[in-house]
Design a protein around this motif. Structure first.
Motif, mmCIF file in Angstrom:
data_model
loop_
_atom_site.group_PDB
_atom_site.id
_atom_site.type_symbol
_atom_site.label_atom_id
_atom_site.label_comp_id
_atom_site.label_asym_id
_atom_site.label_seq_id
_atom_site.Cartn_x
_atom_site.Cartn_y
_atom_site.Cartn_z
ATOM 1 N N ASP A 114 0.988 -1.279 0.200
ATOM 2 C CA ASP A 114 0.026 0.007 -0.083
ATOM 3 C C ASP A 114 1.113 1.222 0.061
ATOM 4 O O ASP A 114 1.575 1.338 0.881
ATOM 5 N N LEU A 115 1.012 2.016 -1.080
ATOM 6 C CA LEU A 115 2.045 2.968 -1.374
ATOM 7 C C LEU A 115 1.404 4.430 -1.474
ATOM 8 O O LEU A 115 0.577 4.699 -2.227
ATOM 9 N N LEU A 116 2.000 5.291 -0.871
ATOM 10 C CA LEU A 116 1.858 6.695 -1.123
ATOM 11 C C LEU A 116 2.908 7.249 -1.784
ATOM 12 O O LEU A 116 4.250 7.427 -1.118
ATOM 13 N N LEU A 117 2.843 8.158 -2.863
ATOM 14 C CA LEU A 117 3.746 8.627 -3.476
ATOM 15 C C LEU A 117 3.512 10.029 -3.749
ATOM 16 O O LEU A 117 2.610 10.457 -4.435
ATOM 17 N N GLU A 118 4.500 11.094 -3.632
ATOM 18 C CA GLU A 118 4.147 12.440 -3.656
ATOM 19 C C GLU A 118 5.219 12.960 -4.390
ATOM 20 O O GLU A 118 6.426 12.831 -4.236
ATOM 21 N N THR A 119 4.893 14.038 -5.158
ATOM 22 C CA THR A 119 5.716 15.013 -6.052
ATOM 23 C C THR A 119 5.215 16.461 -5.585
ATOM 24 O O THR A 119 4.329 16.449 -5.022
ATOM 25 N N PRO A 120 5.883 17.393 -6.148
ATOM 26 C CA PRO A 120 5.532 18.837 -5.784
ATOM 27 C C PRO A 120 4.175 18.993 -6.343
ATOM 28 O O PRO A 120 3.659 19.899 -5.849
ATOM 29 N N GLN A 121 3.550 18.319 -7.360
ATOM 30 C CA GLN A 121 2.404 18.463 -8.031
ATOM 31 C C GLN A 121 1.230 17.489 -7.729
ATOM 32 O O GLN A 121 0.098 17.803 -7.713
ATOM 33 N N TYR A 122 1.579 16.493 -7.547
ATOM 34 C CA TYR A 122 0.689 15.180 -7.571
ATOM 35 C C TYR A 122 1.020 14.386 -6.246
ATOM 36 O O TYR A 122 2.249 14.149 -5.656
ATOM 37 N N ARG A 123 -0.045 13.730 -5.990
ATOM 38 C CA ARG A 123 -0.030 12.513 -4.909
ATOM 39 C C ARG A 123 -0.728 11.306 -5.587
ATOM 40 O O ARG A 123 -1.735 11.458 -6.020
ATOM 41 N N TYR A 124 -0.148 10.144 -5.403
ATOM 42 C CA TYR A 124 -0.580 8.961 -5.827
ATOM 43 C C TYR A 124 -0.628 7.861 -4.591
ATOM 44 O O TYR A 124 0.040 7.639 -3.885
ATOM 45 N N ILE A 125 -2.154 7.598 -4.403
ATOM 46 C CA ILE A 125 -2.479 6.527 -3.249
ATOM 47 C C ILE A 125 -2.595 5.203 -3.980
ATOM 48 O O ILE A 125 -3.545 5.101 -4.868
ATOM 49 N N MET A 126 -1.625 4.153 -3.844
ATOM 50 C CA MET A 126 -1.656 2.846 -4.670
ATOM 51 C C MET A 126 -2.098 2.012 -4.035
ATOM 52 O O MET A 126 -1.404 1.690 -2.747
ATOM 53 N N GLU A 127 -2.826 0.829 -4.187
ATOM 54 C CA GLU A 127 -3.022 -0.288 -3.667
ATOM 55 C C GLU A 127 -2.777 -1.611 -4.715
ATOM 56 O O GLU A 127 -3.233 -1.556 -5.671
ATOM 57 N N PHE A 128 -2.034 -2.555 -4.248
ATOM 58 C CA PHE A 128 -1.628 -3.557 -4.966
ATOM 59 C C PHE A 128 -2.393 -4.976 -4.598
ATOM 60 O O PHE A 128 -2.232 -5.360 -3.504
ATOM 61 N N LYS A 129 -2.852 -5.571 -5.459
ATOM 62 C CA LYS A 129 -3.156 -7.230 -5.242
ATOM 63 C C LYS A 129 -2.416 -8.150 -6.217
ATOM 64 O O LYS A 129 -1.933 -7.920 -7.360
ATOM 65 N N LEU A 130 -2.511 -9.290 -5.638
ATOM 66 C CA LEU A 130 -1.820 -10.382 -6.192
ATOM 67 C C LEU A 130 -3.028 -11.414 -6.729
ATOM 68 O O LEU A 130 -3.648 -11.872 -5.819
ATOM 69 N N ASP A 131 -3.212 -11.697 -8.071
ATOM 70 C CA ASP A 131 -4.395 -12.529 -8.558
ATOM 71 C C ASP A 131 -5.584 -12.061 -7.763
ATOM 72 O O ASP A 131 -6.403 -12.873 -7.585
ATOM 73 N N GLY A 132 -5.989 -10.829 -7.691
ATOM 74 C CA GLY A 132 -7.171 -10.200 -7.331
ATOM 75 C C GLY A 132 -7.718 -9.651 -8.302
ATOM 76 O O GLY A 132 -7.685 -9.851 -9.699
ATOM 77 N N THR A 133 -8.243 -8.319 -8.305
ATOM 78 C CA THR A 133 -8.730 -7.383 -9.317
ATOM 79 C C THR A 133 -8.332 -5.898 -8.861
ATOM 80 O O THR A 133 -8.090 -5.565 -7.894
ATOM 81 N N ALA A 134 -8.033 -5.096 -9.923
ATOM 82 C CA ALA A 134 -7.760 -3.767 -9.713
ATOM 83 C C ALA A 134 -8.960 -3.014 -9.012
ATOM 84 O O ALA A 134 -8.706 -2.177 -8.239
ATOM 85 N N GLU A 135 -10.092 -3.417 -9.453
ATOM 86 C CA GLU A 135 -11.277 -2.916 -8.646
ATOM 87 C C GLU A 135 -11.299 -3.064 -7.312
ATOM 88 O O GLU A 135 -11.607 -2.125 -6.484
ATOM 89 N N GLU A 136 -11.016 -4.150 -6.782
ATOM 90 C CA GLU A 136 -10.796 -4.463 -5.470
ATOM 91 C C GLU A 136 -9.933 -3.747 -4.852
ATOM 92 O O GLU A 136 -10.094 -3.019 -3.728
#
Length: 516
Positions: A453-475
């Motif tokens: 579960d990852l939070l990535l920040e730049t001066p202009q943007y913020r990306y909150i990311m969640e990763f699944k293995l053999d699940g779905t992107a929607e989940e």
């Protein structure tokens, strides 16, 4: 000032007019307070120079110590003792007979010097005879100095049979230190690591391990006080060459090369001497220590045991773990710590646990870059190129392009590295990617709960990311929302992306992502 880069011989430094940072006050204390010592320090940290200094001291070469702290000690007699110096750093120990020959050659040389007849006795017994003969011939007790005692053992990590062979040989050889105590004045063994369990030193209960003693914290390496006083002129020259203010230059030196802590009590960090000398010599900030050797055995340990890299970089361990290394260990942390890639960052006294972390930027960046081709692409330059493009995409808000690049990168990962725990491998790949991105851009990131579960920040943007293995992107995307991650940023002006990503074990890469 002549800088002794790569010079480990005390006499050469002193007669050649090279810089020597005076450690003889600590050497005097060492010799005055005991007789048998062991010291563990990372490579290129001055262990060989310490051994060479002790050798010159016990050979009575007072002229080499003129002006140094020990020269002022009235109780030092400068007697010329017999010195038996063994350096195990010069061979490749891929077969048991290599170590046997190295010890045999050293014994033969000493037998010739001290008129001790060569025999077919076991190596340990021959060593006993040499010690006794040297004592009887000179009338003075013997000094024994062993440099890089653990080189054979380190090269045998992963091979229980070979390591057992080396352990047995060295254990019998070093046993003479105890059996011939009456003939010995002083003994010191140095190395990178301390092997636990059925140790090389298990019978040597008279050997004091000073590796974590606060009073010997600075016996190798450079303290901040030494840096500022000895290299005052060099700091100004380095700052001027790089267009920096003096204080800015000092901070840069600290971030790059400081930060080694060898116990929980010493608040002051130790600077890597090899990197400091090279930086002042070349006027360039680079990863000098890391470039002198690649820790391939460390990577093999991490991969073999499917170790989580995120956990490695923030480990909490007991003293028993730090001092326990053997061929069958499933925990690579002791080797990584003792080799200098992790250091003590804090201590939980109540639980008697050490908090580990990278000592400085040189080690962190060098270690991650070295890992990159093992986890991402076999070609190191290709891995770096991809990471640079990732940084450009993220800073520009091109998240689809970034994820397409990530998908391609995972698809090209070495197949061998994907065997075993694939979920952990994907986690490690992500850790390497985002750590490296931080070296090339102004991004910041963190993970939560040891997952991707990852939070990535730049001066202009913020990306909150969640990763699944053999699940779905929607989940994965829904999980971000259910955890209410975005709520704390609602008043922030940065544009925030919520991204769910799914990995496929079958394709060994990203198969789909969903984004809001």
């Amino acid at each position: 000032m002549k800088l002794p880069i790569g010079i480990q011989d005390f006499e050469k430094i002193r007669t050649g007019g090279y810089l020597y940072i005076d450690k003889t006050e600590l050497v005097y204390r060492l010799v005055s307070e005991g007789s048998y010592y062991f010291l563990s320090r990372p490579r290129r940290f001055g262990k060989s120079l310490l051994i060479s200094t002790l050798k010159a001291l016990f050979l009575g070469k007072r002229e080499l110590f003129k002006g140094l702290a020990i020269d002022q000690k009235e109780d030092w007699d400068w007697a010329v003792h017999p010195v038996l110096h063994l350096d195990l750093n010069t061979n490749k120990y891929d077969k048991p007979e290599v170590l046997t020959k190295k010890l045999d050659d050293s014994l033969h040389e000493w037998e010739s010097i001290y008129d001790c007849a060569r025999s077919d006795l076991p190596l340990g017994m021959r060593f006993e005879k040499v010690i006794k003969a040297a004592y009887e011939k000179t009338g003075l007790r013997v000094v024994i100095l062993v440099d890089e005692y653990d080189k054979p053992m380190l090269q045998a990590i992963g091979s229980k049979e070979l390591q057992d062979e080396y352990r047995s040989t060295l254990k019998g050889f070093y046993g003479a230190l105890k059996s011939m105590d009456g003939c010995i004045k002083f003994a010191m063994l140095t190395g990178v690591t301390k092997f636990g369990k059925v140790s090389v030193f298990s019978d040597l209960n008279n050997l004091i391990d000073i590796s974590m003693y606060p009073k010997y914290h600075a016996i190798c390496g450079i303290t901040e006080q030494e840096l500022l006083s000895v290299f005052d002129k060099q700091i100004d020259e380095l700052a001027a060459y790089n267009g920096m203010a003096r204080e800015e230059c000092i901070v840069r030196l600290m971030k790059m090369y400081d930060g080694y802590h060898f116990n929980e009590f010493s608040k002051e960090g130790i600077y890597n001497p090899f990197s400091i000398l090279n930086t002042f010599n070349n006027y360039i900030f680079r990863s000098y220590w890391f470039e002198t050797g690649t820790p391939s055995y460390l990577v093999e340990l991490l991969k073999r045991h499917h170790y989580n890299l995120e956990e490695m970089a923030t480990s909490e361990v007991t003293a028993d773990v730090l001092n326990s290394i053997d061929a069958e260990s499933t925990n690579p942390i002791p080797v990584i710590y003792q080799s200098g890639y992790l250091t003590i960052k804090g201590y939980k006294e109540r639980f008697q646990k050490y908090i580990l972390g990278f000592p400085n930027e040189e080690v962190e960046e060098g270690f991650v870059k070295f890992l990159a081709p093992f986890y991402l692409d076999n070609r190191e330059q290709r891995s770096v190129f991809d990471i640079e493009k990732f940084s450009d995409d993220v800073e520009a808000g091109n998240i689809d392009q970034f994820l397409n690049r990530l998908k391609s990168l995972f698809a090209s990962a070495p197949y061998d590295s994907l065997r075993g725990d694939r979920e952990n491998h994907f986690q490690n790949m992500m850790w390497v990617v985002f750590k490296m991105m931080g070296f090339y851009s102004h991004t910041e990131y963190h993970t939560s709960n040891g997952r991707i579960d990852l939070l990535l920040e730049t001066p202009q943007y913020r990306y909150i990311m969640e990763f699944k293995l053999d699940g779905t992107a929607e989940e994965a995307l829904q999980q971000i929302k259910s955890k209410d991650y975005p709520l704390q940023y609602e008043q922030d002006t940065k544009q925030t992306f919520l991204i769910g990503v799914n990995f496929s074990k079958e394709t060994r890469t990203i198969d789909r992502w969903a984004m809001e």
